[in-house]
Design a protein around this motif. Structure first.
Motif, PDB file in Angstrom:
ATOM      1  N   HIS A  86      -1.881 -47.287  27.139  1.00 52.92           N
ATOM      2  CA  HIS A  86      -3.060 -46.670  26.544  1.00 52.92           C
ATOM      3  C   HIS A  86      -4.243 -47.619  26.712  1.00 52.92           C
ATOM      4  N   ARG A 135      -7.613 -43.296  26.821  1.00 52.89           N
ATOM      5  CA  ARG A 135      -6.805 -42.731  27.909  1.00 52.89           C
ATOM      6  C   ARG A 135      -5.345 -43.099  27.711  1.00 52.89           C
ATOM      7  N   ASN A 150      -1.815 -43.222  29.995  1.00 56.31           N
ATOM      8  CA  ASN A 150      -1.223 -43.147  31.332  1.00 56.31           C
ATOM      9  C   ASN A 150       0.103 -42.400  31.311  1.00 56.31           C
ATOM     10  N   TYR A 204      -3.889 -41.710  34.486  1.00 53.26           N
ATOM     11  CA  TYR A 204      -3.895 -41.174  33.128  1.00 53.26           C
ATOM     12  C   TYR A 204      -3.687 -39.656  33.101  1.00 53.26           C
ATOM     13  N   GLU A 212      -7.286 -37.873  28.365  1.00 52.15           N
ATOM     14  CA  GLU A 212      -8.561 -38.580  28.233  1.00 52.15           C
ATOM     15  C   GLU A 212      -9.325 -37.949  27.074  1.00 52.15           C
TER      16      GLU A 212
END
Length: 200
Positions: free
Chosen positions: A90, A98, A100, A118, A121
């Motif tokens: 993160h 975001r 991942n 990511y 978002e």
């Protein structure tokens, strides 16, 4: 933990997660859980014992020997920015959170497909950033810096939260100490009530 010479202790009540034995036993009524009052008494005892053994209560659920505070976690509680690199990581940069992809195979596929790892978002509004500044920062026993808030948001904390702060001070849940606004000892036990008050 004290006898093992631990330097940082993070005690939490055990959350009962669905699809676990404890959760199923609780649903059947065969697992007797402590009351909120008992949990509060246990936490008070924990605070007293760890303090007696030179632990500093530096965050609601964290105690450490002097200089052994978790720098990693303080990044979150200070609402500072951080990069998240790798599968499942993160990040929080420029008001954007975001997340991942993970595990590694999904992470790599995401990069090949889109050029970015990511999968989530979130753009925080200024209001949401101010809320986080308060409810994350107030987890620290040192509290939230009034001057840092003003530097960060170009508004005074009193302009945004003056009425809320005064009400919580009147209830004995917050106190002002120089540049800092922080939880009282009573406020530590009612942290969620305090944090919710700062959701605009």
């Amino acid at each position: 933990a004290i006898e093992l010479n631990a330097e940082n202790i993070s005690p939490y009540s055990l959350p009962l997660e669905p699809k676990t034995i404890f959760y199923n036993e609780m649903k059947k009524g065969t697992l007797k859980l402590p009351s909120e009052d008992t949990e509060a008494e246990m936490f008070q005892l924990l605070i007293e014992q760890l303090t007696k053994h030179q632990f500093i209560h530096y965050e609601i659920s964290n105690f450490a020997k002097l200089g052994k505070e978790s720098q990693h976690n303080l990044t979150y509680w200070n609402n500072d920015e951080y990069y998240g690199i790798g599968a499942g990581a993160h990040s929080y940069i420029g008001g954007v959170r975001r997340r991942n992809a993970g595990p590694l195979k999904h992470y790599m596929n995401r990069i090949y497909e889109t050029g970015f790892p990511y999968i989530e978002e979130i753009h925080l509004s200024e209001r949401e950033q101010m809320e986080e500044e308060l409810f994350l920062g107030l987890r620290k026993r040192s509290g939230v810096s009034v001057s840092k808030f003003e530097r960060k948001f170009k508004r005074t904390i009193d302009d945004v939260y003056g009425d809320v702060i005064e009400e919580l001070i009147t209830k004995g849940l917050l106190e002002k100490n120089g540049d800092m606004i922080r939880l009282t000892n009573k406020g530590v036990f009612l942290g969620n009530e305090v944090f919710q008050a700062f959701l605009l």
